[in-house]
Scaffold this active site. Sequence first.
Site, PDB file in Angstrom:
ATOM      1  N   LYS A  22       0.801  -1.229   0.080  1.00  0.00           N
ATOM      2  CA  LYS A  22       0.118  -0.119   0.034  1.00  0.00           C
ATOM      3  C   LYS A  22       0.791   1.254   0.053  1.00  0.00           C
ATOM      4  CE  LYS A  22      -1.803   1.618   4.010  1.00  0.00           C
ATOM      5  NZ  LYS A  22      -1.552   3.237   4.268  1.00  0.00           N
ATOM      6  N   ASN A  23       2.085   1.311   0.827  1.00  0.00           N
ATOM      7  CA  ASN A  23       2.545   2.653   1.023  1.00  0.00           C
ATOM      8  C   ASN A  23       3.643   2.831  -0.191  1.00  0.00           C
ATOM      9  OD1 ASN A  23       1.218   3.070   3.310  1.00  0.00           O
ATOM     10  ND2 ASN A  23       2.821   2.524   4.637  1.00  0.00           N
ATOM     11  N   CYS A 118      -5.531   8.260   9.155  1.00  0.00           N
ATOM     12  CA  CYS A 118      -5.653   7.305  10.241  1.00  0.00           C
ATOM     13  C   CYS A 118      -5.427   8.324  11.494  1.00  0.00           C
ATOM     14  CB  CYS A 118      -4.686   6.453  10.525  1.00  0.00           C
ATOM     15  SG  CYS A 118      -5.098   4.695   9.851  1.00  0.00           S
ATOM     16  N   ARG A 123      -0.062  14.426  12.915  1.00  0.00           N
ATOM     17  CA  ARG A 123       0.505  14.433  11.782  1.00  0.00           C
ATOM     18  C   ARG A 123       0.363  15.562  10.961  1.00  0.00           C
ATOM     19  NH1 ARG A 123      -1.541   8.581   9.524  1.00  0.00           N
ATOM     20  NH2 ARG A 123       0.322   8.489   8.635  1.00  0.00           N
ATOM     21  N   ASP A 306       3.863   0.770  12.168  1.00  0.00           N
ATOM     22  CA  ASP A 306       2.707   0.098  11.614  1.00  0.00           C
ATOM     23  C   ASP A 306       2.627  -1.561  12.107  1.00  0.00           C
ATOM     24  OD1 ASP A 306       2.159   2.269  10.416  1.00  0.00           O
ATOM     25  OD2 ASP A 306       2.670   1.816   8.419  1.00  0.00           O
ATOM     26  N   ARG A 398      -8.679  -0.125   4.028  1.00  0.00           N
ATOM     27  CA  ARG A 398      -7.845   0.739   3.513  1.00  0.00           C
ATOM     28  C   ARG A 398      -6.577   0.069   3.379  1.00  0.00           C
ATOM     29  NH1 ARG A 398      -6.244   4.947   7.543  1.00  0.00           N
ATOM     30  NH2 ARG A 398      -4.618   5.242   5.375  1.00  0.00           N
TER      31      ARG A 398
HETATM   32  C1  UD1 Z   1       3.828   6.774   6.387  1.00  0.00           C
HETATM   33  C2  UD1 Z   1       3.014   5.643   6.187  1.00  0.00           C
HETATM   34  C3  UD1 Z   1       2.536   5.104   7.458  1.00  0.00           C
HETATM   35  C4  UD1 Z   1       3.294   5.005   8.451  1.00  0.00           C
HETATM   36  C5  UD1 Z   1       4.426   6.237   8.618  1.00  0.00           C
HETATM   37  C6  UD1 Z   1       5.506   5.989   9.733  1.00  0.00           C
HETATM   38  C7  UD1 Z   1       2.286   5.739   3.902  1.00  0.00           C
HETATM   39  C8  UD1 Z   1       1.019   6.239   2.666  1.00  0.00           C
HETATM   40  N1  UD1 Z   1       2.367   5.750   4.992  1.00  0.00           N
HETATM   41  O1  UD1 Z   1       2.865   7.836   6.806  1.00  0.00           O
HETATM   42  O2  UD1 Z   1       1.882   3.998   6.975  1.00  0.00           O
HETATM   43  O3  UD1 Z   1       2.967   4.714   9.607  1.00  0.00           O
HETATM   44  O4  UD1 Z   1       4.783   6.747   7.146  1.00  0.00           O
HETATM   45  O5  UD1 Z   1       6.274   5.041   9.366  1.00  0.00           O
HETATM   46  O6  UD1 Z   1       3.578   5.807   3.405  1.00  0.00           O
HETATM   47  N2  UD1 Z   1       5.629  14.709  10.638  1.00  0.00           N
HETATM   48  C9  UD1 Z   1       5.797  15.924  10.808  1.00  0.00           C
HETATM   49  N3  UD1 Z   1       5.634  16.941   9.887  1.00  0.00           N
HETATM   50  C10 UD1 Z   1       5.639  16.654   8.624  1.00  0.00           C
HETATM   51  C11 UD1 Z   1       5.441  15.172   8.422  1.00  0.00           C
HETATM   52  C12 UD1 Z   1       5.513  14.379   9.538  1.00  0.00           C
HETATM   53  O7  UD1 Z   1       6.042  16.232  12.112  1.00  0.00           O
HETATM   54  O8  UD1 Z   1       5.594  17.281   7.787  1.00  0.00           O
HETATM   55  C13 UD1 Z   1       5.546  13.788  11.721  1.00  0.00           C
HETATM   56  C14 UD1 Z   1       4.289  12.933  11.795  1.00  0.00           C
HETATM   57  O9  UD1 Z   1       3.497  13.832  12.712  1.00  0.00           O
HETATM   58  C15 UD1 Z   1       4.700  11.729  12.706  1.00  0.00           C
HETATM   59  C16 UD1 Z   1       5.897  11.291  12.145  1.00  0.00           C
HETATM   60  O10 UD1 Z   1       6.477  12.755  11.421  1.00  0.00           O
HETATM   61  O11 UD1 Z   1       4.736  11.947  13.958  1.00  0.00           O
HETATM   62  C17 UD1 Z   1       6.007  10.222  10.934  1.00  0.00           C
HETATM   63  O12 UD1 Z   1       5.200  10.832   9.621  1.00  0.00           O
HETATM   64  P1  UD1 Z   1       5.693  10.253   8.491  1.00  0.00           P
HETATM   65  O13 UD1 Z   1       6.918   9.567   8.215  1.00  0.00           O
HETATM   66  O14 UD1 Z   1       5.600  11.704   7.593  1.00  0.00           O
HETATM   67  O15 UD1 Z   1       4.272   9.484   8.218  1.00  0.00           O
HETATM   68  P2  UD1 Z   1       3.532   9.286   6.813  1.00  0.00           P
HETATM   69  O16 UD1 Z   1       4.413   9.760   5.389  1.00  0.00           O
HETATM   70  O17 UD1 Z   1       2.216  10.233   7.078  1.00  0.00           O
END
Ligand code: UD1
Length: 423
Positions: A22-23, A118, A123, A306, A398
């Site tokens: 998925k990711n 989620c 986030r 995850d 999802r």
């Molecule tokens: C992706 C995965 C999700 C997984 C996560 C962490 C996809 C579609 N989803 O989510 O399944 O759980 O990686 O491995 O690939 N953060 C910030 N600012 C930002 C972006 C992120 O502070 O601009 C923080 C988030 O709040 C969180 C952490 O960074 O605490 C990790 O987030 P991130 O790695 O961005 O996760 P996703 O890409 O949303």
Amino acid sequence: MQKFRIKGGLPLKGEVKVSSAKNSILPIIAATILCDDECIIENFPMLEDVSVICDVLKSLNVNVQMDNDNNILKIDGRNMDSLNLSEDLIRKMRASFLVLGPLLSRFGKARIYMPGGCNIGLRPIDLHLKGLEALGADISIKDGCVDISARKLKGTNIYLDFPSVGATENLIMAGALADGVTIIENAAKEPEIVDLAIFINGMGGDIEGAGSSKIVINGVKKLKGIRHMPIYDRIEAGTYMALAAITKSKFKIKGVNEDHLRAVISKFYEMGLDITINGTDVLVNGNVDLKPINIKTLPHPGFPTDMQPQLMSLLSLVSGTSTIVETIFENRFMHVMELRRMGANISIHDRVAVIEGIEKFIPSRVKATDLRAGAALILAALSCEGESEITDIYHIDRGYSQIENKLRNLGAEIFRLTDKTSI
Ligand code: UD1
């Protein structure tokens, strides 16, 4: 509202095939709009999140065809025109935000709403926006809507304060067609980032270092369409390994990349699980005594957040005390309440969960509060004799392709019910 009814306590056997990740497929689908050509994605997983991102593309006038017979997805962004993204679709799934980088890269502007997804933490998207700003974009945010424009993105050095998966992907896509060289430092190293870089390089892009913390993107003038098969879903694979362990079953999981799952597999070994790896086939024998362990979630190659809820279910049935520290998301213990309903003995101290092993779960009516929480509840329900019900299973849809069919093939009794009455 749909729910699963599960009769647990049965030993499972046979084999189960892991779908594409998925990711991986979500950013890859977003990346197809970097070119005005047809891209073909093989072996696409039937997931609600895939439908949502395809709907996002369709709302931009991209031609998306799902060929379910051959399991291929054809995406053609030749006639793409609209640059305004539907608020509903973006709010439905956080990963829709991944179209921002490619839209900006190809058209120089985009308007997008703050993403949903989620319910596991705040986030924010500050890292995405800071990176795009460094590449020369003008950004204004009003009433939850992000307006972003840049006549031409210009390569630059970007340091991410945290190795965010989504931000790394958005910035790779933004840099792919930028003028000059973009360097992302402290980049995320997840296998899905590598898959995205392979996809874009196949389109004619020039990306080096994906999978390490420094990614160098040499901007190119144009990209072309390609055919690609995403990597296996490492989280789905890990979930089935935990399933064999929690149901004390022996079955084979086909489609596992050991390299992508090292932290999880080493934790299973530490617990004493009997695992035989043969290429991409993994035979798990769960009929063994397991030991309690301590886990800390970390960015890749650390233990993936995850997989945390699924391990929480498993460790609940392991005699002794285990701990799980969640460092990635600040609100990712919502499944604890539901596992407690099933008899689990778990206490939470800020970001640390302390799990005291119990003998067995009690079949119950519980609610999937997010995607992996739902998976954790399926594991718990399948482990105990008696009938459980899991509601709000749209979260599970999802990210797990045809889960009840796959589980029934292993001998599980799991049925999808449509229920108008709430439980
Ligand atoms: C992706 C995965 C999700 C997984 C996560 C962490 C996809 C579609 N989803 O989510 O399944 O759980 O990686 O491995 O690939 N953060 C910030 N600012 C930002 C972006 C992120 O502070 O601009 C923080 C988030 O709040 C969180 C952490 O960074 O605490 C990790 O987030 P991130 O790695 O961005 O996760 P996703 O890409 O949303």
